[in-house]
Design a protein around this motif. Structure first.
Motif, mmCIF file in Angstrom:
data_model
loop_
_atom_site.group_PDB
_atom_site.id
_atom_site.type_symbol
_atom_site.label_atom_id
_atom_site.label_comp_id
_atom_site.label_asym_id
_atom_site.label_seq_id
_atom_site.Cartn_x
_atom_site.Cartn_y
_atom_site.Cartn_z
ATOM 1 N N GLY A 62 0.821 -1.207 0.000
ATOM 2 C CA GLY A 62 0.000 0.000 0.000
ATOM 3 C C GLY A 62 0.848 1.248 0.000
ATOM 4 O O GLY A 62 0.563 2.222 -0.716
ATOM 5 N N ARG A 63 1.921 1.240 0.792
ATOM 6 C CA ARG A 63 2.824 2.396 0.825
ATOM 7 C C ARG A 63 3.470 2.616 -0.535
ATOM 8 O O ARG A 63 3.675 3.755 -0.965
ATOM 9 C CB ARG A 63 3.885 2.194 1.898
ATOM 10 C CG ARG A 63 3.352 2.232 3.311
ATOM 11 C CD ARG A 63 4.463 2.320 4.345
ATOM 12 N NE ARG A 63 5.236 1.088 4.426
ATOM 13 C CZ ARG A 63 4.951 0.074 5.221
ATOM 14 N NH1 ARG A 63 3.862 0.124 5.995
ATOM 15 N NH2 ARG A 63 5.719 -0.995 5.269
ATOM 16 N N ALA A 64 3.799 1.527 -1.230
ATOM 17 C CA ALA A 64 4.427 1.658 -2.549
ATOM 18 C C ALA A 64 3.498 2.353 -3.536
ATOM 19 O O ALA A 64 3.934 3.172 -4.352
ATOM 20 C CB ALA A 64 4.829 0.281 -3.073
ATOM 21 N N ALA A 65 2.204 2.038 -3.457
ATOM 22 C CA ALA A 65 1.239 2.690 -4.351
ATOM 23 C C ALA A 65 1.079 4.163 -4.008
ATOM 24 O O ALA A 65 1.060 5.030 -4.894
ATOM 25 C CB ALA A 65 -0.110 1.976 -4.268
ATOM 26 N N LEU A 66 0.990 4.487 -2.724
ATOM 27 C CA LEU A 66 0.800 5.876 -2.320
ATOM 28 C C LEU A 66 2.060 6.706 -2.521
ATOM 29 O O LEU A 66 1.989 7.940 -2.560
ATOM 30 C CB LEU A 66 0.349 5.930 -0.857
ATOM 31 C CG LEU A 66 -1.026 5.318 -0.583
ATOM 32 C CD1 LEU A 66 -1.352 5.364 0.901
ATOM 33 C CD2 LEU A 66 -2.118 6.019 -1.375
ATOM 34 N N HIS A 67 3.196 6.042 -2.649
ATOM 35 C CA HIS A 67 4.430 6.772 -2.932
ATOM 36 C C HIS A 67 4.355 7.467 -4.292
ATOM 37 O O HIS A 67 4.949 8.530 -4.489
ATOM 38 C CB HIS A 67 5.611 5.802 -2.904
ATOM 39 C CG HIS A 67 6.917 6.409 -3.340
ATOM 40 N ND1 HIS A 67 7.628 7.276 -2.549
ATOM 41 C CD2 HIS A 67 7.616 6.296 -4.502
ATOM 42 C CE1 HIS A 67 8.718 7.668 -3.181
ATOM 43 N NE2 HIS A 67 8.738 7.084 -4.369
ATOM 44 N N LEU A 68 3.610 6.873 -5.224
ATOM 45 C CA LEU A 68 3.529 7.411 -6.586
ATOM 46 C C LEU A 68 2.423 8.454 -6.648
ATOM 47 O O LEU A 68 1.252 8.152 -6.424
ATOM 48 C CB LEU A 68 3.260 6.277 -7.577
ATOM 49 C CG LEU A 68 4.330 5.181 -7.613
ATOM 50 C CD1 LEU A 68 3.882 4.034 -8.511
ATOM 51 C CD2 LEU A 68 5.669 5.742 -8.086
ATOM 52 N N LYS A 69 2.805 9.680 -6.955
ATOM 53 C CA LYS A 69 1.832 10.765 -6.977
ATOM 54 C C LYS A 69 0.989 10.753 -8.247
ATOM 55 O O LYS A 69 -0.204 11.046 -8.220
ATOM 56 C CB LYS A 69 2.552 12.115 -6.865
ATOM 57 C CG LYS A 69 3.211 12.353 -5.535
ATOM 58 C CD LYS A 69 3.746 13.766 -5.423
ATOM 59 C CE LYS A 69 4.914 14.019 -6.374
ATOM 60 N NZ LYS A 69 5.469 15.382 -6.216
#
Length: 611
Positions: free
Chosen positions: A344-351
């Motif tokens: 989930g963090r990896a997805a939210l890292h991408l703006k």
């Protein structure tokens, strides 16, 4: 201090600026309500009596017969630090009876850091539009010290009273630089530790409540320079925290702490830090007493921990508790609970949405997401049950009202793949809802009665598209009132009012939460007939200060007949006074440990309320 009003009418007797007639009056101390007429003069409660009070042509009269008159609510956990700079009326809180808000929570404040660092600290953590946070700070930040910050706020047309913690991340970043303060191996030097202490003491000298800290690893930085690093406070050692605790203990101020919500073990550290065996106790206010769906056993620990810290350890430890159902909405995957696990963090890292979609379509990523999602024994706050969701908006209207689990079964796909497909197909136009915590009334009623549990955690001013708890006080009053009507009383109404007002003002050491003779007249008039289903209804409203963003709000104007700050009625029957928050300001910065019962220095003269 006088208002410049002639307090004599033609008959020769004293008159009042405001008269509140015939309401059931609660003073915020926990005492039962009594029917009284209140006379308010020069921003202060001048009398509470059964006698009729004289009025003059300029007296604002509120008919409160059949209604409850009580101190304005104290909202102890907000993130208004950016919004207050461009919208100082903070109307979404005031329209729900809040007259004092506490900012600077969760290690975040805007006192020492520059505008760019402040925007990177706040935006992703609190789900605020970064461009607008940056613009708000760049256009208003003239202060370089806590004293100048307080003076700047006092010059603004504040609606409610405000007060604040100094954020540990703010201080740490200003001393070490934002880059070093967010490096895993970064440690402050001896001189930097001294500088951190000095800046904390400077803020306490200016009247700040205390220090807010953070150890929860969910909360990530925004921007391009240090994106996805955890906040500066999360990188502090326990010895660095103990330095802060010594300062707070010595000065009698408050620690506001967010523990690691995954492991939860460091709650013991904060509870122990509050104890007073052989030393002065320290006030500690810690997130969060909740009945989470993910871990139903957790609600049982809050009372015993508070008991051990306070009764056995002679401490001053308090839990913050949201006294209503913790429900959230999400536009696609833009929800903080996805920060709980690595994929989930990896997805939210991408703006950027296109780059994010490429990731979400990747089969290797999907396997990772499924593994994270299905871990049975991983600590969690979110239940991760896609059957316990409801799609509220979607370009494919046939899906509205369905759960994500329903859609998965109809497509014969794994629920995780279905969710990721919906995000890829519809992006932020795919909006869904779920309940995280506090869904069982019986447990909620037990928690609100638990010693050591206080009302808080509204998060007002943050997560603008995800949740809205501006009316937390109304929600609690409605639940208590409904139980009373059913013949299953939870606690006396006077004690409930105390929990929303005086208990909080006393704990945080601010002049708020009471409505006795001689107190500053911050009050709300509640119509119990308005405590109905509207309290839970979904609403949105555009936010001009943040570029017309449509944010979640609450609307229960039938419940709040009037809100007054410093003796001025600023909200009444669904309307604010003209000029509210622009040319009309009634609030002030409340300094910890200082009695400020007189109204704020006049910045504008409120005009009569709308007819």
């Amino acid at each position: 201090m006088t208002s410049g009003v002639d307090h004599k009418h033609e008959g020769g007797g004293d008159v009042y600026d405001v008269v509140v007639r015939g309401g059931l009056w609660f003073d915020g101390t926990g005492s039962p309500g009594t029917v009284r007429n209140l006379g308010i003069r020069d921003g202060v409660v001048a009398t509470a009596t059964t006698d009729e009070l004289p009025v003059g042509p300029g007296t604002d009269v509120i008919d409160a017969h059949g209604k409850w008159v009580m101190p304005g609510f104290v909202d102890t956990h907000t993130h208004y630090d950016a919004e207050v700079l461009v919208g100082p009326g903070l109307p979404e809180s005031v329209r729900h009876g809040v007259t004092t808000v506490l900012m600077g929570n969760c290690s975040l404040s805007t006192v020492y850091v520059n505008a760019l660092d402040g925007a990177d600290l706040f935006s992703r953590v609190e789900a605020l539009p970064r461009d607008h946070v940056l613009r708000a700070l760049e256009s208003t930040k003239t202060w370089t010290s806590p004293r100048e910050y307080v003076e700047a706020l006092d010059r603004m047309p504040l609606g409610p009273n405000v007060t604040a913690f100094i954020g540990h991340s703010d201080v740490r970043a200003s001393v070490m630089g934002l880059g070093r303060s967010t490096e895993a191996a970064g440690r402050p030097t001896r001189s930097e530790l001294t500088a951190i202490d000095d800046k904390v003491n400077e803020a306490l000298d200016a009247g700040f409540l205390g220090v807010s800290t953070m150890t929860n690893p969910w909360d990530k930085m925004d921007g391009d320079r240090y994106r996805s690093r955890t906040l500066p406070s999360t990188h502090a050692s326990w010895s660095e925290f103990r330095r802060l605790h010594r300062i707070l203990r010595r000065r009698g101020r408050v620690l506001q702490a967010v523990p690691n919500l995954n492991t939860k073990y460091d709650v013991a550290f904060f509870a122990l830090a509050s104890t007073g065996l052989g030393r002065r106790p320290m006030k500690a206010s810690v997130l969060a007493a909740a009945d989470t769906k993910a871990e139903r056993w957790v609600n049982r620990i809050f009372g015993p921990i508070a008991y051990v810290a306070n009764r056995l350890g002679k401490g001053i430890f308090r839990w913050q508790h949201l006294p209503t159902t913790f429900e959230v909405h999400s536009d696609g995957i833009d929800l903080v609970v996805f920060e709980e696990f690595g994929s989930g963090r990896a997805a939210l890292h991408l703006k950027e949405e296109l780059g994010r979609n490429d990731l979400l379509k990747d089969e290797a990523y999907r396997r990772w997401f499924r593994q994270d999602f299905e871990k049975k024994f991983s600590p969690r706050v979110w239940h991760r049950d896609f059957d316990d969701t409801r799609i509220t908006e979607c370009p494919d209207e046939s899906l509205v009202g369905c759960s994500i689990g329903d859609v998965a079964r109809s497509r014969k796909l794994h629920p995780v793949d279905t969710f990721l497909d919906l995000v890829v197909e519809h992006g932020r136009k795919f909006r869904w809802h779920t309940v995280i915590a506090n869904d069982r009334e019986k447990v909620a009623n037990r928690l609100i009665r638990t010693p050591g549990v206080t009302v808080g955690f509204s998060d007002a001013g943050a997560h603008l598209r995800n949740m809205a708890f501006y009316n937390f006080g109304i929600c609690l009053l409605r639940r208590i009132h409904d139980n009373e009507k059913r013949g299953t009383p939870v606690m006396p109404l006077g004690e409930v009012v105390h929990k929303l007002t005086g208990e909080l003002g006393d704990f945080y050491g601010i002049d708020a939460g009471h409505l006795r003779v001689g107190d500053r007249a911050d009050f709300v008039v509640i119509d119990p007939n308005g405590l109905n289903g509207d309290v839970d209804a979904y609403h949105e409203a555009t936010m001009a200060e943040f570029g017309g963003l449509s944010r979640m709000v609450n609307r229960n104007d039938a419940a709040v007949s009037a809100t007054a700050v410093a003796g001025k009625v600023v909200f009444r029957e669904g309307n604010f006074v003209p000029g509210y928050g622009t040319s009309v300001g009634t609030g002030r910065f409340l300094r910890a440990g200082v009695e400020e019962r007189s109204p704020a220095p006049a910045r504008a003269t409120p005009v009569a309320h709308p007819s």
